[in-house]
Motif scaffolding. Structure first.
Motif, mmCIF file in Angstrom:
data_model
loop_
_atom_site.group_PDB
_atom_site.id
_atom_site.type_symbol
_atom_site.label_atom_id
_atom_site.label_comp_id
_atom_site.label_asym_id
_atom_site.label_seq_id
_atom_site.Cartn_x
_atom_site.Cartn_y
_atom_site.Cartn_z
ATOM 1 N N CYS A 176 74.100 19.182 71.410
ATOM 2 C CA CYS A 176 72.765 18.692 71.030
ATOM 3 C C CYS A 176 72.712 18.379 69.543
ATOM 4 O O CYS A 176 72.227 17.316 69.129
ATOM 5 N N ASP A 177 73.219 19.292 68.725
ATOM 6 C CA ASP A 177 73.234 19.083 67.272
ATOM 7 C C ASP A 177 74.042 17.839 66.905
ATOM 8 O O ASP A 177 73.651 17.057 66.029
ATOM 9 N N MET A 178 75.162 17.649 67.591
ATOM 10 C CA MET A 178 76.028 16.516 67.275
ATOM 11 C C MET A 178 75.367 15.194 67.667
ATOM 12 O O MET A 178 75.458 14.202 66.943
ATOM 13 N N ILE A 179 74.696 15.176 68.811
ATOM 14 C CA ILE A 179 74.020 13.953 69.250
ATOM 15 C C ILE A 179 72.870 13.613 68.306
ATOM 16 O O ILE A 179 72.707 12.463 67.884
ATOM 17 N N SER A 180 72.067 14.619 67.971
ATOM 18 C CA SER A 180 70.912 14.374 67.104
ATOM 19 C C SER A 180 71.342 13.948 65.707
ATOM 20 O O SER A 180 70.675 13.133 65.061
ATOM 21 N N ALA A 181 72.466 14.476 65.227
ATOM 22 C CA ALA A 181 72.956 14.106 63.900
ATOM 23 C C ALA A 181 73.567 12.700 63.907
ATOM 24 O O ALA A 181 73.382 11.927 62.968
ATOM 25 N N GLU A 182 74.284 12.383 64.981
ATOM 26 C CA GLU A 182 74.949 11.087 65.072
ATOM 27 C C GLU A 182 73.964 9.940 65.252
ATOM 28 O O GLU A 182 74.155 8.843 64.718
ATOM 29 N N PHE A 183 72.897 10.197 66.010
ATOM 30 C CA PHE A 183 71.962 9.123 66.349
ATOM 31 C C PHE A 183 70.557 9.376 65.789
ATOM 32 O O PHE A 183 69.582 8.859 66.324
ATOM 33 N N ASP A 184 70.457 10.149 64.711
ATOM 34 C CA ASP A 184 69.134 10.508 64.199
ATOM 35 C C ASP A 184 68.284 9.287 63.833
ATOM 36 O O ASP A 184 67.097 9.229 64.173
ATOM 37 N N GLU A 185 68.884 8.326 63.171
ATOM 38 C CA GLU A 185 68.121 7.142 62.768
ATOM 39 C C GLU A 185 67.646 6.350 63.982
ATOM 40 O O GLU A 185 66.495 5.887 64.038
ATOM 41 N N SER A 189 55.263 9.726 63.858
ATOM 42 C CA SER A 189 55.546 9.348 62.472
ATOM 43 C C SER A 189 56.965 9.775 62.099
ATOM 44 O O SER A 189 57.534 10.702 62.687
ATOM 45 N N GLU A 190 57.527 9.111 61.126
ATOM 46 C CA GLU A 190 58.880 9.440 60.681
ATOM 47 C C GLU A 190 58.942 10.867 60.148
ATOM 48 O O GLU A 190 59.931 11.576 60.368
ATOM 49 N N VAL A 191 57.896 11.292 59.471
ATOM 50 C CA VAL A 191 57.856 12.653 58.921
ATOM 51 C C VAL A 191 57.958 13.688 60.040
ATOM 52 O O VAL A 191 58.783 14.614 59.978
ATOM 53 N N HIS A 192 57.133 13.520 61.061
ATOM 54 C CA HIS A 192 57.118 14.488 62.156
ATOM 55 C C HIS A 192 58.420 14.462 62.950
ATOM 56 O O HIS A 192 58.984 15.511 63.287
ATOM 57 N N LEU A 193 58.905 13.274 63.249
ATOM 58 C CA LEU A 193 60.141 13.144 64.030
ATOM 59 C C LEU A 193 61.331 13.736 63.285
ATOM 60 O O LEU A 193 62.196 14.378 63.893
ATOM 61 N N THR A 194 61.366 13.544 61.981
ATOM 62 C CA THR A 194 62.452 14.120 61.181
ATOM 63 C C THR A 194 62.396 15.641 61.227
ATOM 64 O O THR A 194 63.432 16.316 61.351
ATOM 65 N N GLU A 195 61.186 16.186 61.137
ATOM 66 C CA GLU A 195 61.025 17.640 61.220
ATOM 67 C C GLU A 195 61.474 18.164 62.580
ATOM 68 O O GLU A 195 62.135 19.209 62.670
ATOM 69 N N LEU A 196 61.121 17.441 63.639
ATOM 70 C CA LEU A 196 61.494 17.884 64.983
ATOM 71 C C LEU A 196 63.003 17.905 65.157
ATOM 72 O O LEU A 196 63.560 18.857 65.731
ATOM 73 N N LEU A 197 63.677 16.866 64.681
ATOM 74 C CA LEU A 197 65.123 16.783 64.857
ATOM 75 C C LEU A 197 65.869 17.898 64.128
ATOM 76 O O LEU A 197 66.990 18.236 64.499
ATOM 77 N N GLU A 198 65.262 18.457 63.114
ATOM 78 C CA GLU A 198 65.919 19.522 62.353
ATOM 79 C C GLU A 198 66.063 20.797 63.175
ATOM 80 O O GLU A 198 67.031 21.547 62.990
ATOM 81 N N ASP A 199 65.108 21.054 64.069
ATOM 82 C CA ASP A 199 65.105 22.341 64.789
ATOM 83 C C ASP A 199 65.117 22.229 66.307
ATOM 84 O O ASP A 199 65.210 23.243 66.990
ATOM 85 N N VAL A 200 65.002 21.030 66.857
ATOM 86 C CA VAL A 200 64.813 20.887 68.297
ATOM 87 C C VAL A 200 65.963 21.486 69.109
ATOM 88 O O VAL A 200 65.751 22.031 70.206
#
Length: 292
Positions: free
Chosen positions: A171-180, A109-120
């Protein structure tokens, strides 16, 4: 203004310009005809250029961080039980007074994936890098996950706070750049193709394609991995497969430990026999000398 538009449109590389115009279905002439298209052209080219640029100046780190990011996401998603759902239905009642439900897997779900990307990316603290004898650079997770009961993977270990910091930054830069894009690919279960393409670009620049071999069912030497020998299932780190692999590793370790102890006992017994034989020979030699 048309002159400025043309100049700005040509500032990025040729491949970036071609990429934009192929995607938008326009030509350079269209760009010079209106202010609106000119602004669109410039903004889109900047976005394309940013997403094609290296994440950090260290190509090896970019490759290792990208693989680590998706491995951690795959693992965390695999731990969510299938029965856990999230209701995405409308909050309005229908004509019968019922509130329809639209249940979807919580894991993707978008909710769970968004939460994961915040701390992964915090997990990069559990990674290390080292260089093989053949010069290849390897980044892998050395810290055990809950499913792993074997000793830490310290056989080839290059622990470094600096390396972990660089991996975390990339990792932070990749996840932020391609989060959507990441969230969308997981929601549509198309993340395999997406991550192979994204990380493949980083690893190709670093000449480290071998780091992604596990996603293709291969070990780092390019040899096929049998089921039970890897924590990857269809290109994804899977918690259940990790537990099965670790169980086999534990059984193999216990078996090897028994063989090692058995060998040690035999060697100890052999050594005692040799010492007794040497002592007997010395006593016999001493007795013969006294008789003479």
């Amino acid at each position: 203004f048309e002159h400025i538009c043309v100049r700005l449109c040509r500032k990025p590389t040729t491949s970036e310009v071609v990429f934009f115009f192929q995607h938008c279905g326009v030509t350079m002439d269209h760009c010079t005809r209106s202010k609106f298209l000119a602004v669109t052209c410039v903004s889109m080219l900047v976005a394309v250029s940013a997403k094609q640029d290296p994440v950090t100046s260290d190509k090896n780190i970019n490759c290792g961080a990208c693989k680590g990011l998706f491995d951690e996401l795959d693992y965390l998603i695999s731990k969510v039980p299938d029965y856990k759902k999230i209701d995405l239905g409308s909050q309005r009642m229908d004509s019968n007074g019922n509130m329809p439900q639209k249940l979807k897997s919580y894991a993707r779900s978008e909710v769970h994936l968004t939460e994961l990307l915040e701390d992964v990316c915090v997990e990069m603290k559990n990674y290390s890098g080292f260089t093989e004898d053949d010069g290849r650079t390897i980044y892998h997770r050395y810290q055990n996950r809950p499913e792993e009961k074997t000793p830490l993977k310290l056989g080839k270990f290059g622990w470094s706070l600096e390396t972990q910091g660089k991996l975390r930054l990339a990792c932070d830069m990749i996840s932020a750049e391609f989060d959507e894009e990441i969230i969308e690919s997981y929601m549509e279960e198309k993340e395999i193709e997406f991550k192979k393409d994204l990380c493949g670009r980083y690893c190709k620049k670093a000449n480290m394609d071998y780091l992604l071999y596990p996603w293709y069912g291969l070990d780092e030497e390019g040899n096929p991995l049998a089921e039970g020998e890897t924590e990857y299932v269809n290109g994804r780190v899977n918690a259940e497969a990790l537990a099965i692999k670790n169980k086999k590793e534990l059984e193999a370790k216990r078996k090897q430990d028994k063989l090692d102890k058995k060998r040690e006992r035999k060697e100890k017994q052999q050594k005692l026999r040799e010492e007794k034989r040497a002592q007997a020979d010395a006593e016999f030699a001493s007795a013969m000398k006294e008789d003479l």
